[in-house]
Motif scaffolding. Structure first.
Motif: not given
Length: 81
Positions: A32-35, A24-30
């Motif tokens: 955020x970077x995409x946005x 979940x943390x990795x997906x949220x960071x990914x």
């Protein structure tokens, strides 16, 4: 709470995984970077890269006398002696 203790005994102690929380943390960071990259791309497309000429520089160029190398090449005023 006792049912968690029995579950802990079933887990292999030699195997370490990040688990669901790590995913979940990795997906949220990914996301955020995409946005952020999408936002940066949108902002960069709005930038106008044409340079407006500086009026002070234009006035300075017009006020300059003839360059010294023009006289040396024979293009300047001829001296009569």
């Amino acid at each position: 709470m006792t049912h968690l203790v029995t579950f802990a005994k079933e887990v292999d102690e030699d195997k370490v995984t990040p688990g669901v929380l790590g995913f979940i943390v990795f997906a949220a960071m990914a996301l955020a970077v995409w946005a952020l990259m999408k936002s940066m791309s949108r902002h960069m497309n709005r930038v106008d890269f044409t340079q407006v000429p500086d009026p002070k520089a234009e006035q300075a160029e017009q006020a300059e006398p003839e360059p010294a190398d023009a006289e040396a090449s024979g293009q300047g005023k001829q001296k009569q002696g």
